[in-house]
Scaffold this motif. Structure first.
Motif, PDB file in Angstrom:
ATOM      1  N   GLY A 131      -9.442  12.479 -14.577  1.00  0.00           N
ATOM      2  CA  GLY A 131     -10.488  12.434 -15.589  1.00  0.00           C
ATOM      3  C   GLY A 131     -10.325  13.602 -16.536  1.00  0.00           C
ATOM      4  N   VAL A 132     -10.593  13.356 -17.831  1.00  0.00           N
ATOM      5  CA  VAL A 132     -10.403  14.373 -18.864  1.00  0.00           C
ATOM      6  C   VAL A 132     -11.699  14.553 -19.639  1.00  0.00           C
ATOM      7  CG1 VAL A 132      -9.035  15.051 -20.879  1.00  0.00           C
ATOM      8  CG2 VAL A 132      -7.987  13.648 -19.077  1.00  0.00           C
ATOM      9  N   SER A 133     -12.091  15.800 -19.889  1.00  0.00           N
ATOM     10  CA  SER A 133     -13.233  16.136 -20.731  1.00  0.00           C
ATOM     11  C   SER A 133     -14.522  15.545 -20.150  1.00  0.00           C
ATOM     12  CB  SER A 133     -12.976  15.662 -22.166  1.00  0.00           C
ATOM     13  OG  SER A 133     -13.930  16.191 -23.055  1.00  0.00           O
ATOM     14  N   GLY A 138       0.782  -1.229   0.000  1.00  0.00           N
ATOM     15  CA  GLY A 138       0.000   0.000   0.000  1.00  0.00           C
ATOM     16  C   GLY A 138       0.808   1.270   0.000  1.00  0.00           C
ATOM     17  N   SER A 139       2.129   1.151  -0.095  1.00  0.00           N
ATOM     18  CA  SER A 139       2.976   2.345   0.028  1.00  0.00           C
ATOM     19  C   SER A 139       3.312   2.994  -1.311  1.00  0.00           C
ATOM     20  CB  SER A 139       4.279   1.970   0.741  1.00  0.00           C
ATOM     21  OG  SER A 139       5.039   1.053  -0.043  1.00  0.00           O
ATOM     22  N   THR A 140       2.879   2.403  -2.403  1.00  0.00           N
ATOM     23  CA  THR A 140       3.262   2.882  -3.728  1.00  0.00           C
ATOM     24  C   THR A 140       2.240   3.882  -4.272  1.00  0.00           C
ATOM     25  OG1 THR A 140       4.279   0.730  -4.168  1.00  0.00           O
ATOM     26  CG2 THR A 140       3.899   2.161  -6.065  1.00  0.00           C
ATOM     27  N   PRO A 141       2.689   5.018  -4.788  1.00  0.00           N
ATOM     28  CA  PRO A 141       1.750   5.936  -5.443  1.00  0.00           C
ATOM     29  C   PRO A 141       1.092   5.268  -6.650  1.00  0.00           C
ATOM     30  CG  PRO A 141       3.858   7.024  -5.036  1.00  0.00           C
ATOM     31  CD  PRO A 141       4.062   5.565  -4.764  1.00  0.00           C
ATOM     32  N   ALA A 142      -0.173   5.565  -6.869  1.00  0.00           N
ATOM     33  CA  ALA A 142      -0.892   5.014  -8.015  1.00  0.00           C
ATOM     34  C   ALA A 142      -1.716   6.112  -8.670  1.00  0.00           C
ATOM     35  CB  ALA A 142      -1.790   3.864  -7.592  1.00  0.00           C
ATOM     36  N   TYR A 143      -1.761   6.053  -9.980  1.00  0.00           N
ATOM     37  CA  TYR A 143      -2.521   7.005 -10.801  1.00  0.00           C
ATOM     38  C   TYR A 143      -3.579   6.211 -11.538  1.00  0.00           C
ATOM     39  CZ  TYR A 143      -3.164   9.962 -15.046  1.00  0.00           C
ATOM     40  OH  TYR A 143      -3.650  10.701 -16.097  1.00  0.00           O
ATOM     41  N   ILE A 144      -4.855   6.535 -11.301  1.00  0.00           N
ATOM     42  CA  ILE A 144      -5.943   5.838 -11.980  1.00  0.00           C
ATOM     43  C   ILE A 144      -6.742   6.826 -12.803  1.00  0.00           C
ATOM     44  CG2 ILE A 144      -7.419   5.976  -9.902  1.00  0.00           C
ATOM     45  CD1 ILE A 144      -8.730   3.340 -10.886  1.00  0.00           C
ATOM     46  N   THR A 145      -7.059   6.438 -14.036  1.00  0.00           N
ATOM     47  CA  THR A 145      -7.813   7.297 -14.934  1.00  0.00           C
ATOM     48  C   THR A 145      -8.936   6.510 -15.579  1.00  0.00           C
ATOM     49  OG1 THR A 145      -7.628   8.896 -16.766  1.00  0.00           O
ATOM     50  CG2 THR A 145      -6.348   6.860 -16.965  1.00  0.00           C
ATOM     51  N   GLY A 146      -9.900   7.217 -16.141  1.00  0.00           N
ATOM     52  CA  GLY A 146     -11.012   6.604 -16.846  1.00  0.00           C
ATOM     53  C   GLY A 146     -11.708   7.656 -17.676  1.00  0.00           C
ATOM     54  N   TYR A 147     -12.655   7.219 -18.491  1.00  0.00           N
ATOM     55  CA  TYR A 147     -13.375   8.162 -19.363  1.00  0.00           C
ATOM     56  C   TYR A 147     -14.877   7.918 -19.268  1.00  0.00           C
ATOM     57  CZ  TYR A 147     -14.447  11.065 -23.411  1.00  0.00           C
ATOM     58  OH  TYR A 147     -14.954  12.044 -24.222  1.00  0.00           O
ATOM     59  N   GLY A 148     -15.382   6.942 -19.994  1.00  0.00           N
ATOM     60  CA  GLY A 148     -16.779   6.569 -19.845  1.00  0.00           C
ATOM     61  C   GLY A 148     -17.766   7.473 -20.549  1.00  0.00           C
ATOM     62  N   GLY A 149     -17.555   7.707 -21.844  1.00  0.00           N
ATOM     63  CA  GLY A 149     -18.487   8.545 -22.583  1.00  0.00           C
ATOM     64  C   GLY A 149     -18.553   8.200 -24.046  1.00  0.00           C
TER      65      GLY A 149
END
Length: 717
Positions: free
Chosen positions: A564-566, A477-488
């Motif tokens: 999240g983008v747009s 649990g000590s590691t940085p994580a980047y999560i992204t998604g869109y859904g459109g």
């Protein structure tokens, strides 16, 4: 509006002590009544982008954010590393077209930030620079181009600093001089074509070039321009005003094109909805004062694309086939309900797209993680798989008017793009000699793992999640994580190699992609269960995937970065307003965070098929649920947030991200920074890689600072 001056010492104190004296944002409440639900909007005044007070406010926010970000160490290191990785790829290619024995393409050299137009003689291998857009001014960018059949003229769509309001210029390839013709304004995504004699160009004209006009993306007209004449005399081929019989809506785009054999003109009344009304007319109609259009497809037919060859009308449809099928009927007497099935629906993959060459139809079959390429002989209807390496394989024709040559791009999460050339009559696909560069990437597959899993969402539905992580990761649990998604819009977030994300990986950060509902990874049903009334599934899927990363010890809430983008602004905005405890950082990029007010913008009515209309009682209820702006509550401990906007953005107008920053700055009780990152050299996106890398070096540095990455902590001295 007051001007703001801060000393370096004051900013350093703020950045270390986490006390932020944001630029003043007055509250001027406006109360709206949405069918009985009253919402107070304290920042409506920020919507007037022409106001000097609003312009001063954005400038003050920009200065404030830049002064904070400037104190974070190693930003320049990230930027330089992104440039290095880009150069490892060598030169990168955009659209490619063939005329006879010549290739024409847009190319960005490895040490440059903007693309230029080149030609390549396939018999000698000689490359020639055709056009440098910056000869017309700094930050002028090539958005698209096309050629006439004889390769005597090239039409070039040009924009400025990430803007999408473009103008079309014509280059005479026999003299290498620009003609006097200037056609526009044209939106960046619209196609344009030469007539077969090369004497005219068809295109879609915008009603205004004013980025602040509410008519910006409305009442467009399909036009034809005769080269050498004044564009003011161009003839209208289709529009709501001149062709009322089309029953076009003001927000629908009159997209115009020719069939490959130039026998017909095709008109689409397009929008964000994939199922557009489609009309045809014989090419000979161009000589008439008014076109006699014949409708061949209605939105209720559930057809998302067509291909015409002679009297054959091929249809890509999800009618009774949510994973899509390809059918065939007659163009002269279409019988869509009884069309012949050429390619049946697959149970475990989705037909994503079709395109043609002279004698073949190509389609993609994918599952959101891989995409295979297939061909159909237009005459015999015989299907065949195109043998390409595993991964995501996309393709385009090189010259559908004259031959069957196509080029295919193969890519994966850890495998940079490779281009192959293919002709069905000549055998297997071969690695392109001229459309690839010598690369010097490290072997990413030796450094990182990719895991494809499915995560149970709030309602039991299994949601695909892609996880890319360093092989030496500690699962504590000590590691940085980047999560992204869109859904459109039914768009799939398929594997792609990203220079900027590869640099984030190098910082020891996990990268995760949540394939949430609203996308197209699992077909049209996946799309429909993430739109309008079902839109909450989008951010709840994202939350479930984020919780999975935490529960499996990839990361922890204090190390988790959400993005999240747009349209992904709905996703990240509602994720942090519903689960602010789950994220350390939120990155909202040019995002739809004020869905309730979206319809008032130029691009707003175009979004109605996807998110609904505020004028409809049932839709308004769902828009209220989507709206992150109105979900921000006083004193809630929100994560650190960086909100990116481009001042040339006409899709998500800058006031929408601006208002989200204002309300979070006012109400967040966490003491963590909320920054509005304003770029005056960008729009919704840009092709200028220096601008892109500068933005992401700043944004990622901010995020890594907030998750306590040791390389990105400001000095306390």
């Amino acid at each position: 509006m007051n001007k703001f001056f801060w000393s370096a010492g004051l900013f350093l104190a703020q950045i270390v002590s986490a006390q932020y004296n944001y630029p003043a944002t007055p509250e001027k409440p406006v109360v709206d009544d949405y069918f009985g639900t009253k919402i107070t909007d304290n920042y409506r005044w920020l919507e007037d982008l022409k106001s000097p007070d609003v312009q001063s406010w954005f400038k003050a926010q920009s200065d404030f954010s830049n002064n904070i970000i400037d104190k974070i160490p190693n930003r320049e290191t990230l930027f330089n590393r992104m440039k290095e990785v880009q150069e490892m790829n060598g030169d990168s290619f955009g659209v490619v077209m063939q005329r006879k024995n010549l290739y024409f393409y847009a190319k960005t050299r490895k040490n440059e930030s903007l693309s230029k137009l080149y030609s390549r003689d396939l018999s000698t291998g000689k490359e020639t620079l055709i056009f440098d857009p910056e000869t017309l001014g700094k930050n002028t960018q090539i958005t698209n181009f096309t050629l006439d059949l004889k390769a005597e003229k090239i039409a070039i769509l040009l924009s400025k600093s990430g803007g999408e309001i473009c103008n079309l210029k014509i280059l005479d390839l026999t003299t290498n001089k620009l003609l006097k013709d200037e056609i526009g304004p044209i939106w960046s995504e619209f196609s344009f074509e030469f007539t077969p004699d090369g004497k005219s160009v068809i295109y879609t004209k915008m009603s205004t070039a004013d980025p602040n006009s509410n008519m910006l993306l409305k009442d467009m007209k399909a036009m034809i321009h005769e080269i050498g004449t004044d564009a003011k005399t161009d003839k209208v081929l289709a529009s709501r005003e001149d062709y009322p019989e089309l029953n076009a809506l003001t927000e629908q785009f009159t997209s115009i094109g020719f069939t490959d054999d130039y026998q017909y003109i095709i008109l689409r009344l397009s929008s964000v909805r994939s199922e557009s009304p489609i009309f045809v007319a014989p090419y000979s109609e161009l000589k008439n004062k008014k076109i006699k259009w014949r409708q061949i497809v209605k939105p209720t037919d559930d057809i998302t694309d067509i291909h015409i060859s002679g009297d054959k009308l091929f249809l890509l449809t999800h009618k009774d086939a949510p994973n899509y099928k390809i059918t065939l009927t007659s163009l002269s007497k279409p019988d869509i309900n009884n069309a012949k099935t050429v390619i049946p629906e697959s149970k475990d993959a989705v037909i994503i797209a079709i395109h043609s060459s002279k004698n073949y139809l190509f389609y993609s079959l994918g599952n959101g993680i891989t995409r295979d390429k297939y061909q159909i002989n237009i005459n015999t209807l015989e299907p065949k798989k195109v043998q390409l390496p595993p991964g995501v394989n996309s393709s385009l024709p090189l010259n559908a008017h004259e031959n069957d040559n196509i080029y295919c791009n193969n890519v994966n999460w850890l495998t940079p793009l490779t281009t192959y050339e293919y002709n069905p009559e000549k055998g297997n696909a071969v690695k392109s000699k001229y459309l690839n560069s010598e690369t010097s990437y490290p072997d990413y597959n030796q450094l990182y793992e990719v895991k494809e899993v499915e995560v149970k969402s709030h309602d039991g539905v299994m949601v695909p999640l892609s996880i890319i992580y360093p092989k030496n990761i500690k699962m504590d649990g000590s590691t940085p994580a980047y999560i992204t998604g869109y859904g459109g819009y039914g768009i799939s977030y398929e594997p792609r190699f990203s220079t900027r994300l590869s640099v984030l990986l190098e910082q020891g950060t996990i990268i995760a992609i949540a394939h949430v509902r609203g996308g197209g990874e699992k077909g049209e049903n996946w799309h429909k269960t993430g739109m309008k009334a079902n839109k909450p599934n989008t951010w709840k899927d994202f939350i479930a995937c984020s919780e999975y990363l935490v529960s499996q010890k990839y990361t922890s809430p204090s190390k988790l970065i959400g993005n999240g983008v747009s349209m992904g602004g709905v996703l990240i905005g509602r994720a942090i307003t519903e689960r602010p405890d789950l994220f350390a950082v939120a990155i909202a990029e040019v995002g739809m965070t004020n869905a309730l007010r979206s319809e008032t913008t130029a691009n707003g009515p175009n979004q109605i098929p996807e998110i609904g209309s505020i004028e409809n009682k049932e839709d308004a209820k769902h828009l209220l649920e989507m709206d992150a702006q109105s979900k921000v509550k006083k004193g809630v401990k929100y994560p650190a947030v960086i909100i990116r906007t481009g001042m040339n953005d006409s899709r998500i107008v800058p006031w929408e991200p601006g208002k989200f920053a204002a309300i979070l700055q006012k109400n967040s009780g966490s003491g963590k920074p909320v920054l509005l990152y304003v770029n005056y050299e960008n729009g919704h996106f840009t092709s200028d890689m220096d601008v892109v890398f500068k933005e992401y070096a700043d944004i990622y540095s901010f995020a890594l600072w907030q998750v306590e990455h040791p390389k990105f902590q400001p000095s306390k001295n």
